[in-house]
Scaffold this motif. Structure first.
Motif, PDB file in Angstrom:
ATOM      1  N   UNK A  58       0.839  -1.196   0.000  1.00 26.59           N
ATOM      2  CA  UNK A  58       0.000   0.000   0.000  1.00 26.59           C
ATOM      3  C   UNK A  58       0.877   1.250   0.000  1.00 26.59           C
ATOM      4  N   UNK A  59       1.876   1.245   0.863  1.00 22.90           N
ATOM      5  CA  UNK A  59       2.812   2.373   0.937  1.00 22.90           C
ATOM      6  C   UNK A  59       3.617   2.478  -0.358  1.00 22.90           C
ATOM      7  N   UNK A  60       4.063   1.330  -0.852  1.00 26.44           N
ATOM      8  CA  UNK A  60       4.866   1.324  -2.075  1.00 26.44           C
ATOM      9  C   UNK A  60       4.093   1.895  -3.263  1.00 26.44           C
ATOM     10  N   UNK A  61       2.793   1.669  -3.308  1.00 28.33           N
ATOM     11  CA  UNK A  61       1.975   2.209  -4.389  1.00 28.33           C
ATOM     12  C   UNK A  61       1.976   3.736  -4.372  1.00 28.33           C
ATOM     13  N   UNK A  62       1.876   4.289  -3.173  1.00 26.34           N
ATOM     14  CA  UNK A  62       1.903   5.751  -3.041  1.00 26.34           C
ATOM     15  C   UNK A  62       3.301   6.283  -3.341  1.00 26.34           C
ATOM     16  N   UNK A  89       9.655   1.819   5.929  1.00 18.80           N
ATOM     17  CA  UNK A  89      10.996   2.099   5.405  1.00 18.80           C
ATOM     18  C   UNK A  89      11.343   1.148   4.262  1.00 18.80           C
ATOM     19  N   UNK A  90      10.877  -0.081   4.337  1.00 19.72           N
ATOM     20  CA  UNK A  90      11.136  -1.018   3.238  1.00 19.72           C
ATOM     21  C   UNK A  90      10.436  -0.589   1.953  1.00 19.72           C
ATOM     22  N   UNK A  91       9.330   0.156   2.093  1.00 22.55           N
ATOM     23  CA  UNK A  91       8.600   0.653   0.926  1.00 22.55           C
ATOM     24  C   UNK A  91       9.139   1.990   0.426  1.00 22.55           C
ATOM     25  N   UNK A  92      10.135   2.536   1.120  1.00 18.64           N
ATOM     26  CA  UNK A  92      10.760   3.764   0.650  1.00 18.64           C
ATOM     27  C   UNK A  92      10.259   5.043   1.274  1.00 18.64           C
ATOM     28  N   UNK A  93       9.556   4.958   2.404  1.00 24.06           N
ATOM     29  CA  UNK A  93       9.053   6.164   3.061  1.00 24.06           C
ATOM     30  C   UNK A  93      10.202   6.994   3.627  1.00 24.06           C
ATOM     31  N   UNK A  94       9.995   8.303   3.653  1.00 25.91           N
ATOM     32  CA  UNK A  94      10.974   9.218   4.240  1.00 25.91           C
ATOM     33  C   UNK A  94      10.736   9.443   5.724  1.00 25.91           C
TER      34      UNK A  94
END
Length: 215
Positions: free
Chosen positions: A101-105, A137-142
């Motif tokens: 879900x996070x990775x999609x955003x 963090x694994x999905x690339x969030x800052x």
């Protein structure tokens, strides 16, 4: 360090103009608004970022919808996206879904856009907080962010901020949001590891008075 925030459903264009004027006067880092209020009239020479929420406040939006919302917000001038995870999925232990879900955003709002992930920490236990932070963090969030400020379970706590920072380490930053109403509370959140604060009563916090109507 403050995201000067106005997310009430009854917010008007005049309210947003007043928010920007106050943010510039106070020197806050950004303003945080609902995506339907974009684009907003920040002066071209102003050192003020614009953040927009996504999947707010429930997080119960399909990932495709969140991605479209985030992409549109960026097109409309947002520099940062504050998205809400599917909290129910986290409670069920479906962390792969939380991450996707996070990775999609993240894919819809790539760097240099800043992605903050709201995990609604007051609704989670410690193990769930840790797992959600890892997924983020694994999905690339800052950033990982404590709260929407709208959940009945409550907002940010020093304990949650500390746990979140211990979990993400140097891979991401932590935003404390929801119920940060006093200068002392702000200092405690920063001491625990927060590098950004979501505040609606920013003037009252900075001046040491009691805010009214802030979340």
């Amino acid at each position: 360090m403050i995201d000067h925030t106005l997310l009430k459903p009854e917010t008007t264009r005049a309210d947003i103009e007043a928010l920007i004027t106050e943010a510039l006067d106070l020197g806050t880092y950004s303003v945080c608004v609902s995506p339907s209020m974009l684009p907003i009239p920040v002066p071209d020479n102003a050192d003020l970022k614009v953040a927009a929420v996504c999947g707010f406040p429930s997080g119960k939006h399909d990932s495709t919808v969140k991605a479209v919302e985030a992409a549109q917000a960026i097109r409309d001038g947002a520099d940062e996206i504050d998205m809400v995870i599917d909290i129910g999925a986290a409670k069920e232990g479906r962390y792969d879904y939380v991450q996707s879900d996070i990775a999609a955003v993240r894919a819809a709002a790539p760097s240099p856009a800043v992605l903050k992930v709201i995990i609604e920490s007051a609704a989670l236990n410690d193990d769930e907080i840790v797992a959600c932070c890892i997924a983020a963090v694994d999905a690339g969030a800052d950033f990982v962010k404590t709260s929407t400020g709208f959940h009945p379970a409550g907002g940010a706590t020093v304990e949650a901020v500390r746990l979140m920072k211990e979990t993400v380490g140097d891979r991401a930053e932590v935003k404390a949001s929801g119920g940060v109403r006093t200068f002392e509370q702000a200092e405690a959140m920063i001491a625990a590891g927060a590098t950004r604060l979501g505040v609606s009563g920013s003037r009252a916090l900075l001046e040491g008075t009691t805010p009214s109507g802030s979340y």
